[in-house]
Design an enzyme around this catalytic site. Sequence first.
Site, PDB file in Angstrom:
ATOM      1  N   GLY A  25     -33.601  -6.622 -68.450  1.00 40.36           N
ATOM      2  CA  GLY A  25     -34.380  -6.230 -67.436  1.00 40.36           C
ATOM      3  C   GLY A  25     -34.565  -5.333 -66.291  1.00 40.36           C
ATOM      4  O   GLY A  25     -33.898  -5.628 -65.655  1.00 40.36           O
ATOM      5  N   GLU A  67     -23.307  -5.953 -74.513  1.00 36.80           N
ATOM      6  CA  GLU A  67     -23.776  -5.552 -75.877  1.00 36.80           C
ATOM      7  C   GLU A  67     -23.331  -4.352 -75.932  1.00 36.80           C
ATOM      8  O   GLU A  67     -23.179  -3.515 -76.832  1.00 36.80           O
ATOM      9  CB  GLU A  67     -24.983  -5.764 -76.089  1.00 36.80           C
ATOM     10  CG  GLU A  67     -25.998  -5.014 -75.501  1.00 36.80           C
ATOM     11  CD  GLU A  67     -26.492  -5.754 -73.947  1.00 36.80           C
ATOM     12  OE1 GLU A  67     -24.865  -6.642 -73.456  1.00 36.80           O
ATOM     13  OE2 GLU A  67     -27.451  -6.057 -72.919  1.00 36.80           O
ATOM     14  N   CYS A 120     -27.561 -10.615 -67.692  1.00 41.18           N
ATOM     15  CA  CYS A 120     -27.486  -9.747 -66.709  1.00 41.18           C
ATOM     16  C   CYS A 120     -29.780  -9.933 -65.918  1.00 41.18           C
ATOM     17  O   CYS A 120     -29.308 -11.002 -65.062  1.00 41.18           O
ATOM     18  CB  CYS A 120     -28.010  -7.867 -66.991  1.00 41.18           C
ATOM     19  SG  CYS A 120     -28.751  -6.731 -65.928  1.00 41.18           S
ATOM     20  N   TYR A 121     -30.843  -9.410 -66.378  1.00 38.57           N
ATOM     21  CA  TYR A 121     -31.502 -10.190 -65.646  1.00 38.57           C
ATOM     22  C   TYR A 121     -31.866 -12.208 -66.616  1.00 38.57           C
ATOM     23  O   TYR A 121     -32.347 -12.517 -65.859  1.00 38.57           O
ATOM     24  CB  TYR A 121     -32.968  -9.912 -65.894  1.00 38.57           C
ATOM     25  CG  TYR A 121     -33.866  -9.916 -65.526  1.00 38.57           C
ATOM     26  CD1 TYR A 121     -34.631  -9.683 -64.373  1.00 38.57           C
ATOM     27  CD2 TYR A 121     -35.201 -10.842 -66.584  1.00 38.57           C
ATOM     28  CE1 TYR A 121     -35.848 -10.344 -64.031  1.00 38.57           C
ATOM     29  CE2 TYR A 121     -35.994 -11.081 -65.626  1.00 38.57           C
ATOM     30  CZ  TYR A 121     -35.960 -11.071 -64.981  1.00 38.57           C
ATOM     31  OH  TYR A 121     -37.711 -11.312 -64.341  1.00 38.57           O
ATOM     32  N   SER A 157     -37.920  13.221 -97.279  1.00 39.35           N
ATOM     33  CA  SER A 157     -38.013  14.566 -96.024  1.00 39.35           C
ATOM     34  C   SER A 157     -36.275  15.462 -97.017  1.00 39.35           C
ATOM     35  O   SER A 157     -36.551  16.694 -96.680  1.00 39.35           O
ATOM     36  CB  SER A 157     -37.886  14.870 -95.388  1.00 39.35           C
ATOM     37  OG  SER A 157     -36.063  13.817 -94.788  1.00 39.35           O
ATOM     38  N   GLY A 200     -33.261  13.967 -95.820  1.00 41.64           N
ATOM     39  CA  GLY A 200     -32.078  13.323 -95.242  1.00 41.64           C
ATOM     40  C   GLY A 200     -32.151  11.539 -95.958  1.00 41.64           C
ATOM     41  O   GLY A 200     -32.772  11.605 -96.313  1.00 41.64           O
ATOM     42  N   VAL A 201     -31.106  11.237 -94.948  1.00 36.69           N
ATOM     43  CA  VAL A 201     -30.575   9.721 -95.139  1.00 36.69           C
ATOM     44  C   VAL A 201     -31.256   8.800 -95.233  1.00 36.69           C
ATOM     45  O   VAL A 201     -31.588   8.354 -95.830  1.00 36.69           O
ATOM     46  CB  VAL A 201     -29.266   9.543 -94.428  1.00 36.69           C
ATOM     47  CG1 VAL A 201     -28.894   8.243 -94.505  1.00 36.69           C
ATOM     48  CG2 VAL A 201     -28.295  10.281 -94.400  1.00 36.69           C
ATOM     49  N   ASP A 202     -32.600   9.222 -93.603  1.00 39.69           N
ATOM     50  CA  ASP A 202     -33.237   7.901 -93.808  1.00 39.69           C
ATOM     51  C   ASP A 202     -34.773   7.627 -94.746  1.00 39.69           C
ATOM     52  O   ASP A 202     -35.035   7.054 -95.223  1.00 39.69           O
ATOM     53  CB  ASP A 202     -33.656   8.375 -92.194  1.00 39.69           C
ATOM     54  CG  ASP A 202     -32.891   8.468 -91.039  1.00 39.69           C
ATOM     55  OD1 ASP A 202     -31.758   7.948 -90.840  1.00 39.69           O
ATOM     56  OD2 ASP A 202     -33.305   8.769 -90.246  1.00 39.69           O
ATOM     57  N   SER A 203     -34.981   8.745 -94.753  1.00 39.92           N
ATOM     58  CA  SER A 203     -36.716   8.540 -95.665  1.00 39.92           C
ATOM     59  C   SER A 203     -35.790   8.556 -97.127  1.00 39.92           C
ATOM     60  O   SER A 203     -36.529   8.108 -97.515  1.00 39.92           O
ATOM     61  CB  SER A 203     -37.131  10.287 -95.485  1.00 39.92           C
ATOM     62  OG  SER A 203     -36.353  10.862 -96.559  1.00 39.92           O
ATOM     63  N   HIS A 255     -22.572  -6.785 -69.247  1.00 39.85           N
ATOM     64  CA  HIS A 255     -23.767  -6.315 -70.702  1.00 39.85           C
ATOM     65  C   HIS A 255     -22.395  -6.444 -71.672  1.00 39.85           C
ATOM     66  O   HIS A 255     -21.928  -5.392 -71.401  1.00 39.85           O
ATOM     67  CB  HIS A 255     -24.250  -4.781 -70.248  1.00 39.85           C
ATOM     68  CG  HIS A 255     -25.556  -5.169 -69.368  1.00 39.85           C
ATOM     69  ND1 HIS A 255     -26.387  -4.760 -69.996  1.00 39.85           N
ATOM     70  CD2 HIS A 255     -25.430  -4.679 -68.187  1.00 39.85           C
ATOM     71  CE1 HIS A 255     -27.345  -5.007 -69.208  1.00 39.85           C
ATOM     72  NE2 HIS A 255     -26.910  -4.765 -67.566  1.00 39.85           N
ATOM     73  N   LYS A 312     -28.595   4.655 -87.008  1.00 43.77           N
ATOM     74  CA  LYS A 312     -28.281   5.053 -88.733  1.00 43.77           C
ATOM     75  C   LYS A 312     -27.139   4.586 -89.573  1.00 43.77           C
ATOM     76  O   LYS A 312     -26.761   4.335 -90.508  1.00 43.77           O
ATOM     77  CB  LYS A 312     -27.393   6.465 -87.974  1.00 43.77           C
ATOM     78  CG  LYS A 312     -28.311   7.910 -88.781  1.00 43.77           C
ATOM     79  CD  LYS A 312     -28.893   8.441 -88.796  1.00 43.77           C
ATOM     80  CE  LYS A 312     -28.735   9.567 -90.138  1.00 43.77           C
ATOM     81  NZ  LYS A 312     -30.089  10.165 -89.672  1.00 43.77           N
TER      82      LYS A 312
END
Length: 534
Positions: free
Chosen positions: A76, A192, A103-104, A244, A246-249, A190, A390
């Site tokens: 943070g 991650e 970290c924080y 739409s 795209g992959v997401d929709s 970090h 994604k």
Amino acid sequence: MPPAHPRPRGDMGDRDPRDGEPRSAAVAILDFGAQYAQLIARRVRESNVYCELLPGGTKAAELVRRGFAAVVLSGGPASVYDPGAPSCDPELLECGLPILGICYGHQLLARMLGAPVERAPHPEYGQARMEVHRAAGVLAGLPASTTVWMSHGDLVQLPPPGFEVLGRTPSTPVAAMGHAGRRIYGVQFHPEVVHTPLGQQVLRNFLLGVAGLGGTWTMHSYVAEAVAAIREAAPSGRAISALSGGVDSAVATALVHRALGDRVTAIFVDHGLQRQGEAQEVLSAFRQAFPELPLVHVQAEERFLARLGGVTDPEQKRRLIGQEFVAVFEEEAAKLGPVDFLVQGTIYPDVIESGATGQSSATIKTHHNVGGLPERMRLRLIEPLRSLFKDEVRVLGEELGLPSHLVWRQPFPGPGLAIRILGEVTSERLDLLRHADAVVREELADHGLGREIWQAFAVLPGARTVGVMGDQRSYGDLVAVRAISSRDGMTADWARLPHEVLARISQRLVNEVPGVNRVVYDITSKPPATIEWE
Ligand code: XMP
């Protein structure tokens, strides 16, 4: 040896009524405003452990009651000694749950456990070499020296009583610390981020080793979780889903269809800004994969073009397209009878970049599926992919049975080709760009680069240049080619395409696409550029 603090049972061993998975698999990530909190969540899931992000101040009793089996305290921006700095419930340190502070979170643990945290004489940003004192606990199996990624202005000088220093860097005396009996660990670096090459091992050490979690969670379980959550959010009523291209929709629609069956109607808005052959490809893939899904094809090309007439400002284009989308949905909704929900394929990078996380990230672009929705919209939003990146969306798509050519297609922005045409969008310029774009994608596919490249497309910058064709002066359009490699669209690098592929693309563009007489290749990474040109 049994742990000094036995694990609380709570309702942990019970089966979760939501998805049949044992609840003991869940990790709570307490968020102190970290830029990377979602990234921690993603890495935890990559270790096949389910997790949820919760506010930093969530009470320990609540975590125990909900059966969380381990806790991660995120980083943070604050300093732990600032007045009003965010803190966690002191009970957390006594409740017996394994804890990892990052970290924080690491500094917070130190301070709460009685160790001094001070402003670092030399703030450490970027990669550092960490000397591993003891390859145990979260550092189990690490070599004597390893690269870690640091980003901090404060540091822990001495470990709290009973804690052992596990690692240090030249500027950070307590880069990693732990108390094996209490199963509490802190790391200043970090784990991650990809710049800590062994970071995933550190997280796995905590999750699977220290906390003893099974590591059996998969996207399959995510589907069950998400389906339950969607049903809870929409116990009755009808939904419409914005398909739409795209992959997401596509994945969001498939997921909501799994949850709500034919209570959801998918609406494919042909805004005329799609790539070549796209509309037919999406429609037939959906009709085949989900024959039970009500699917409406709205042909609205002229309407969108009319709205975009004379508009050149990128944000204005995005807003108008977003508004038109919503208007079309509302009209279709009215035709279907009462509709209550609108499904959108918003994914996490869209949320961050639209400044919609509630944190302080600046608005880079108004992604039309997050911003631009007018206040007057009467439909409630269902955004089941809001916390996913994604690559996770793709895995989910496959899990849901979407055809792989749809799932693995390149990301395509909601506003479509409109944000790749700088200046006014007209049907002639759309035709030109569509043709050029098809050439670029065809060449990459022919050279077997289809999956390796995150996105590759053509852009029409609106510049005209002088050329010579068949002894005649030409004054034609410049086409820019953009091909990038990326892991999640948040950062990207321009793809080092083989010269012969670039040569072939250039040759085909000037020969096959009428009006094009020059081709350039975009060699900017993100940041500082974005992937799309507008
Ligand atoms: P940028 O250009 O912001 O793009 O670096 C990051 C990723 O997001 C896609 N993109 C969008 N996707 N609606 C979307 O659904 C949008 O308005 C939008 N704008 C950009 C872009 O193609 C890239 O994959």
